[in-house]
Design a protein around this motif. Structure first.
Motif, PDB file in Angstrom:
ATOM      1  N   VAL A 185       5.187   2.358 -45.792  1.00 11.78           N
ATOM      2  CA  VAL A 185       5.766   3.343 -44.886  1.00 11.78           C
ATOM      3  C   VAL A 185       5.265   3.085 -43.465  1.00 11.78           C
ATOM      4  O   VAL A 185       4.156   2.584 -43.270  1.00 11.78           O
ATOM      5  CB  VAL A 185       5.424   4.799 -45.294  1.00 11.78           C
ATOM      6  CG1 VAL A 185       6.107   5.181 -46.597  1.00 11.78           C
ATOM      7  CG2 VAL A 185       3.911   4.997 -45.383  1.00 11.78           C
ATOM      8  N   ALA A 186       6.081   3.436 -42.491  1.00 17.60           N
ATOM      9  CA  ALA A 186       5.683   3.376 -41.082  1.00 17.60           C
ATOM     10  C   ALA A 186       5.673   4.800 -40.546  1.00 17.60           C
ATOM     11  O   ALA A 186       6.625   5.556 -40.776  1.00 17.60           O
ATOM     12  CB  ALA A 186       6.661   2.518 -40.286  1.00 17.60           C
ATOM     13  N   ILE A 187       4.607   5.180 -39.851  1.00 19.31           N
ATOM     14  CA  ILE A 187       4.497   6.551 -39.383  1.00 19.31           C
ATOM     15  C   ILE A 187       4.126   6.574 -37.904  1.00 19.31           C
ATOM     16  O   ILE A 187       3.752   5.547 -37.329  1.00 19.31           O
ATOM     17  CB  ILE A 187       3.506   7.371 -40.236  1.00 19.31           C
ATOM     18  CG1 ILE A 187       2.063   6.951 -39.986  1.00 19.31           C
ATOM     19  CG2 ILE A 187       3.830   7.233 -41.712  1.00 19.31           C
ATOM     20  CD1 ILE A 187       1.060   7.852 -40.697  1.00 19.31           C
ATOM     21  N   PRO A 188       4.245   7.746 -37.242  1.00 18.13           N
ATOM     22  CA  PRO A 188       4.107   7.795 -35.778  1.00 18.13           C
ATOM     23  C   PRO A 188       2.726   7.465 -35.226  1.00 18.13           C
ATOM     24  O   PRO A 188       2.552   7.472 -34.005  1.00 18.13           O
ATOM     25  CB  PRO A 188       4.488   9.250 -35.445  1.00 18.13           C
ATOM     26  CG  PRO A 188       5.349   9.687 -36.562  1.00 18.13           C
ATOM     27  CD  PRO A 188       4.795   9.005 -37.772  1.00 18.13           C
ATOM     28  N   ASP A 189       1.738   7.211 -36.056  1.00 19.28           N
ATOM     29  CA  ASP A 189       0.450   6.767 -35.501  1.00 19.28           C
ATOM     30  C   ASP A 189       0.479   5.273 -35.173  1.00 19.28           C
ATOM     31  O   ASP A 189      -0.544   4.671 -34.882  1.00 19.28           O
ATOM     32  CB  ASP A 189      -0.700   7.092 -36.458  1.00 19.28           C
ATOM     33  CG  ASP A 189      -0.681   6.247 -37.724  1.00 19.28           C
ATOM     34  OD1 ASP A 189       0.350   5.603 -38.000  1.00 19.28           O
ATOM     35  OD2 ASP A 189      -1.692   6.245 -38.442  1.00 19.28           O
ATOM     36  N   ARG A 190       1.694   4.677 -35.257  1.00 20.95           N
ATOM     37  CA  ARG A 190       1.946   3.288 -34.877  1.00 20.95           C
ATOM     38  C   ARG A 190       1.307   2.308 -35.850  1.00 20.95           C
ATOM     39  O   ARG A 190       0.748   1.282 -35.472  1.00 20.95           O
ATOM     40  CB  ARG A 190       1.484   3.009 -33.444  1.00 20.95           C
ATOM     41  CG  ARG A 190       2.038   3.999 -32.437  1.00 20.95           C
ATOM     42  CD  ARG A 190       1.613   3.659 -31.024  1.00 20.95           C
ATOM     43  NE  ARG A 190       1.886   4.783 -30.131  1.00 20.95           N
ATOM     44  CZ  ARG A 190       1.694   4.758 -28.818  1.00 20.95           C
ATOM     45  NH1 ARG A 190       1.236   3.657 -28.245  1.00 20.95           N
ATOM     46  NH2 ARG A 190       1.933   5.811 -28.075  1.00 20.95           N
ATOM     47  N   ARG A 191       1.455   2.637 -37.135  1.00 21.80           N
ATOM     48  CA  ARG A 191       0.964   1.745 -38.188  1.00 21.80           C
ATOM     49  C   ARG A 191       1.944   1.711 -39.345  1.00 21.80           C
ATOM     50  O   ARG A 191       2.645   2.687 -39.616  1.00 21.80           O
ATOM     51  CB  ARG A 191      -0.392   2.219 -38.717  1.00 21.80           C
ATOM     52  CG  ARG A 191      -1.541   2.128 -37.732  1.00 21.80           C
ATOM     53  CD  ARG A 191      -2.806   2.732 -38.329  1.00 21.80           C
ATOM     54  NE  ARG A 191      -3.969   2.551 -37.474  1.00 21.80           N
ATOM     55  CZ  ARG A 191      -5.183   3.010 -37.763  1.00 21.80           C
ATOM     56  NH1 ARG A 191      -5.393   3.656 -38.898  1.00 21.80           N
ATOM     57  NH2 ARG A 191      -6.182   2.807 -36.923  1.00 21.80           N
ATOM     58  N   ILE A 192       1.977   0.576 -40.030  1.00 23.04           N
ATOM     59  CA  ILE A 192       2.619   0.478 -41.338  1.00 23.04           C
ATOM     60  C   ILE A 192       1.505   0.493 -42.379  1.00 23.04           C
ATOM     61  O   ILE A 192       0.530  -0.259 -42.270  1.00 23.04           O
ATOM     62  CB  ILE A 192       3.464  -0.800 -41.462  1.00 23.04           C
ATOM     63  CG1 ILE A 192       4.751  -0.666 -40.637  1.00 23.04           C
ATOM     64  CG2 ILE A 192       3.819  -1.088 -42.921  1.00 23.04           C
ATOM     65  CD1 ILE A 192       5.648  -1.894 -40.687  1.00 23.04           C
ATOM     66  N   TYR A 193       1.668   1.341 -43.381  1.00 27.68           N
ATOM     67  CA  TYR A 193       0.656   1.464 -44.438  1.00 27.68           C
ATOM     68  C   TYR A 193       1.178   0.877 -45.739  1.00 27.68           C
ATOM     69  O   TYR A 193       2.348   1.068 -46.094  1.00 27.68           O
ATOM     70  CB  TYR A 193       0.291   2.928 -44.667  1.00 27.68           C
ATOM     71  CG  TYR A 193      -0.522   3.537 -43.538  1.00 27.68           C
ATOM     72  CD1 TYR A 193      -1.916   3.441 -43.525  1.00 27.68           C
ATOM     73  CD2 TYR A 193       0.099   4.199 -42.487  1.00 27.68           C
ATOM     74  CE1 TYR A 193      -2.658   3.999 -42.487  1.00 27.68           C
ATOM     75  CE2 TYR A 193      -0.635   4.756 -41.446  1.00 27.68           C
ATOM     76  CZ  TYR A 193      -2.013   4.651 -41.459  1.00 27.68           C
ATOM     77  OH  TYR A 193      -2.752   5.192 -40.431  1.00 27.68           O
ATOM     78  N   LEU A 240      -4.088   0.759 -49.435  1.00 27.42           N
ATOM     79  CA  LEU A 240      -4.613  -0.595 -49.567  1.00 27.42           C
ATOM     80  C   LEU A 240      -4.972  -1.213 -48.219  1.00 27.42           C
ATOM     81  O   LEU A 240      -6.030  -1.809 -48.068  1.00 27.42           O
ATOM     82  CB  LEU A 240      -3.602  -1.474 -50.297  1.00 27.42           C
ATOM     83  CG  LEU A 240      -3.195  -1.011 -51.705  1.00 27.42           C
ATOM     84  CD1 LEU A 240      -2.114  -1.908 -52.269  1.00 27.42           C
ATOM     85  CD2 LEU A 240      -4.408  -0.961 -52.628  1.00 27.42           C
ATOM     86  N   PHE A 241      -4.073  -1.100 -47.251  1.00 26.45           N
ATOM     87  CA  PHE A 241      -4.339  -1.622 -45.914  1.00 26.45           C
ATOM     88  C   PHE A 241      -3.286  -1.068 -44.962  1.00 26.45           C
ATOM     89  O   PHE A 241      -2.323  -0.418 -45.377  1.00 26.45           O
ATOM     90  CB  PHE A 241      -4.336  -3.154 -45.887  1.00 26.45           C
ATOM     91  CG  PHE A 241      -3.025  -3.799 -46.272  1.00 26.45           C
ATOM     92  CD1 PHE A 241      -2.020  -4.031 -45.336  1.00 26.45           C
ATOM     93  CD2 PHE A 241      -2.795  -4.202 -47.584  1.00 26.45           C
ATOM     94  CE1 PHE A 241      -0.830  -4.624 -45.689  1.00 26.45           C
ATOM     95  CE2 PHE A 241      -1.601  -4.804 -47.948  1.00 26.45           C
ATOM     96  CZ  PHE A 241      -0.611  -5.020 -46.997  1.00 26.45           C
ATOM     97  N   TYR A 242      -3.481  -1.344 -43.678  1.00 24.75           N
ATOM     98  CA  TYR A 242      -2.461  -0.993 -42.698  1.00 24.75           C
ATOM     99  C   TYR A 242      -2.256  -2.157 -41.738  1.00 24.75           C
ATOM    100  O   TYR A 242      -3.100  -3.038 -41.606  1.00 24.75           O
ATOM    101  CB  TYR A 242      -2.827   0.281 -41.930  1.00 24.75           C
ATOM    102  CG  TYR A 242      -3.945   0.145 -40.926  1.00 24.75           C
ATOM    103  CD1 TYR A 242      -3.699  -0.285 -39.618  1.00 24.75           C
ATOM    104  CD2 TYR A 242      -5.259   0.448 -41.272  1.00 24.75           C
ATOM    105  CE1 TYR A 242      -4.722  -0.417 -38.699  1.00 24.75           C
ATOM    106  CE2 TYR A 242      -6.288   0.326 -40.360  1.00 24.75           C
ATOM    107  CZ  TYR A 242      -6.017  -0.106 -39.063  1.00 24.75           C
ATOM    108  OH  TYR A 242      -7.035  -0.238 -38.156  1.00 24.75           O
ATOM    109  N   VAL A 243      -1.071  -2.136 -41.086  1.00 17.47           N
ATOM    110  CA  VAL A 243      -0.730  -3.143 -40.091  1.00 17.47           C
ATOM    111  C   VAL A 243      -0.460  -2.404 -38.785  1.00 17.47           C
ATOM    112  O   VAL A 243       0.346  -1.476 -38.754  1.00 17.47           O
ATOM    113  CB  VAL A 243       0.508  -3.955 -40.505  1.00 17.47           C
ATOM    114  CG1 VAL A 243       0.849  -5.001 -39.446  1.00 17.47           C
ATOM    115  CG2 VAL A 243       0.289  -4.602 -41.859  1.00 17.47           C
TER     116      VAL A 243
END
Length: 632
Positions: free
Chosen positions: A480-488, A498-501
């Motif tokens: 998922v991508a969320i407004p904190d500017r990360r893909i989880y 597991l991780f984020y991008v």
């Protein structure tokens, strides 16, 4: 749906105003009322001070009246504003529209209008909502509001009220300014920036005003005095919790005159000041050809369904249409009782979608006749997924439902949803995954609706909720991508992160073979990484390093916040933008292939397919454009 308020002042007031040539009105903006906060107390204090003055003719409210647009917040702020002893008029801001659990329906019901027009003391006052409706994007005056503005004649000197500054903060700002000059608007008042600011919109003088929220312990509002076409603005201040109100010296003064439109527009009607990608990009890439184009008289804020030679879509005004893929000709139309922000799904003879009137509808895909409807307790903004004869859909009433496609009967209901559902769920044989505006991502058992897990972003604010993203799944992971500017990346079985991008916002996509996840940043970059990437080289806080990306490239979009899903087809990755553009990159290495501009506004979820005659792309945009393109 649309009501225009026309106020004819009492004769005594008109005579007094004419004799004195003076109007005095209060302006309150960016109230950000929410339950449990002190914002309501600050507004109440402003209302009481205005009521104590005997020279205020009316009050104008400049938007962001609530913090999150909930039904409870709207009821709460309405009860405070109803305490005015003078008439008051309200426009909605982005906080009232973007995060509205009712899809802006409750605002309309509570206040009775979405734009207003009244006359006082020889002046006409105009106000309207600003958008964006439900989808994260720059502001956009809705198509209905533009039609209203463009219909206003120029026989009355006028003042315009809108939440946003009418500059490039608003996607159709030059169309708005053009209509305002035609209507003889001589001054504009707004908010949004929470401070007193002097601006000019292609010749029209304008100000933005302070919020009623405290700044360094001081709350306040603005009093405007208009006399002999001369306007001045004074800030009125008080310390929080005290009654020491004082009117400061004017911070703005201006003699208001008629403004001629001297703006230069190109062949597509775009002003020279337009700072983004223009339509001439289409001449640069002629391999993308528009087959047909439809302009609706209402916004479109959802995607489309395609079956055979027919496309289905709905406008925000509740009009559901079926059109021919060959030429865009209308085959049938069905008007629903509320606004629609739900992307329809089609299976066999059933076309299913949600509506803000609080119902889930199944219409005949052949003729639009209603086959069944299922009631929810609040608006249904979520989009359905149909799988094996079951409709999976979320609503704003705290429920996620699985319904029988044939008759709408309930198979199961999960009734412990926090926040409201806006987007499309992911569904397979193992799970149903969806996010809400309560900072939660749910996974349910598709057979019985039992809760499997809940994932939450670690940041404690609902603004970072995984609600607008469309989850994707690959390699036993949910992304998922969320407004904190990360893909989880989240373990699909356990819900463990597991991780984020870094990068992203709410848009995400998956390659056709499921091997690659696509994302984009808010600032001109797109990237790709393997869905099955190893997690043994993460940073200390769980970030996937840049070295693990498949590619990261400049995409030419500039500042970009569209939540619309990214699509890959036949080796091309399509990135829809919030300004009416689609960017095509190579799936292999991210190299730039082409760009095409459809309109000025956010591109909704797209459809791409290939048949024996070629590759086609079907898209709609928030300002009501529907277009079929062929890609050579």
């Amino acid at each position: 749906m649309k009501r225009v308020i026309s106020i004819i002042c009492m004769m005594a007031l008109a005579i007094t105003a004419f004799g004195q040539q003076q109007i005095k009105f209060a302006f309150l903006t960016d109230l950000h009322y929410s339950e449990g906060s002190d914002a309501g107390k600050h507004v109440q204090a402003c209302v009481e001070d205005i009521n104590s003055r005997n020279d205020i003719d009316f009050a104008l409210i400049g938007g962001d009246i609530t913090d999150f647009g909930t039904d409870e917040e709207l009821a709460g702020i309405k009860s405070i504003l109803d305490g005015f002893k003078v008439p008051y008029y309200v426009v909605a801001g982005n906080h009232d529209a973007k995060w509205s659990e009712s899809g802006c329906n409750t605002h309309l019901k509570v206040f009775g209008y979405e734009h207003f027009e009244f006359e006082f003391g020889g002046w006409r006052f105009l106000g309207c909502n600003s958008g964006p409706d439900m989808r994260m994007a720059p502001a956009l005056l809705p198509r209905e509001s533009m039609d209203w503005l463009e219909s206003i004649d120029g026989n009355k000197k006028s003042i315009f009220i809108n939440h946003f500054p009418q500059d490039s903060s608003v996607l159709n700002y030059f169309d708005v300014t053009k209509a305002l000059k035609k209507a003889d608007v001589r001054f504009e008042i707004g908010g949004h920036w929470h401070n007193n600011t002097i601006l000019n919109y292609d010749g029209i003088p304008a100000v933005l005003c302070r919020s009623t929220l405290p700044t360094k312990g001081i709350i306040g509002y603005t009093i405007f005095t208009l006399k002999d076409d001369h306007i001045e603005a004074c800030e009125v201040q008080s310390h929080v919790g005290q009654a020491d109100w004082k009117v400061l010296a004017p911070w703005y003064e201006k003699q208001l005159v008629h403004i001629e439109d001297r703006t230069h527009y190109d062949d597509h009607g775009i002003a020279d000041s337009y700072p983004w990608m223009r339509y001439d990009v289409n001449d640069k890439y002629p391999n993308v050809k528009e087959i047909w184009r439809v302009q609706e008289n209402s916004n479109i804020v959802s995607g489309m369904a395609v079956k055979g030679t027919v496309a289905y879509y709905a406008t925000s005004s509740g009009c559901v249409r079926a059109v021919s893929l060959k030429d865009g000709k209308r085959l049938w139309t069905k008007q629903l009782p509320g606004k629609v922000f739900s992307t329809p799904a089609v299976s066999g003879k059933y076309l299913v979608l949600g509506c803000t009137d609080g119902n889930i509808y199944a219409l005949s895909s052949k003729n639009g006749k209603q086959l069944w409807k299922k009631a929810a307790r609040k608006s249904v903004l979520g989009s359905p997924v149909i799988r094996d004869g079951v409709v999976y859909i979320g609503a704003s009433d705290g429920c996620f439902r699985a319904l029988n496609l044939k008759d709408g009967s309930s198979i199961w209901t999960f009734s412990d949803v926090k926040g409201f559902v806006e987007s499309t769920p992911f569904v397979d044989d193992q799970q149903v995954v969806f996010g809400t505006w309560a900072n939660k991502l749910y996974s349910l058992d598709p057979k019985n609706g039992h809760l499997q897990w809940i994932w939450e972003c670690t940041k404690p604010t609902r603004m970072y909720s995984p609600a607008a993203t469309v989850p994707v799944k690959s390699s036993y992971r949910i992304f998922v991508a969320i407004p904190d500017r990360r893909i989880y990346a989240i373990d699909a079985a356990s819900g463990k992160q597991l991780f984020y991008v870094s990068g992203g916002r709410e848009a995400i996509g998956l390659s056709e073979d499921g091997s690659t996840v696509y994302g984009k940043t808010m600032f001109h970059k797109s990237y790709a990484f393997p869905a099955a990437t190893f997690t043994n080289n993460l940073t200390a806080d769980g970030e996937l390093p840049k070295s693990s990306l498949k590619w990261e490239v400049e995409n030419g979009m500039g500042y970009e916040i569209s939540p619309t899903a990214i699509v890959e087809h036949n080796g091309i990755v399509y990135f829809p933008s919030d300004k009416g553009n689609i960017i095509a990159l190579s799936a292999e290495d991210g190299s730039y292939l082409w760009a095409h501009k459809i309109s000025l506004a956010l591109v909704n979820p797209i459809k791409v397919w290939t048949d024996k005659s070629g590759t086609y792309l079907l898209a709609s945009t928030m300002d009501g454009v529907v277009s079929l393109m062929k890609i050579d």
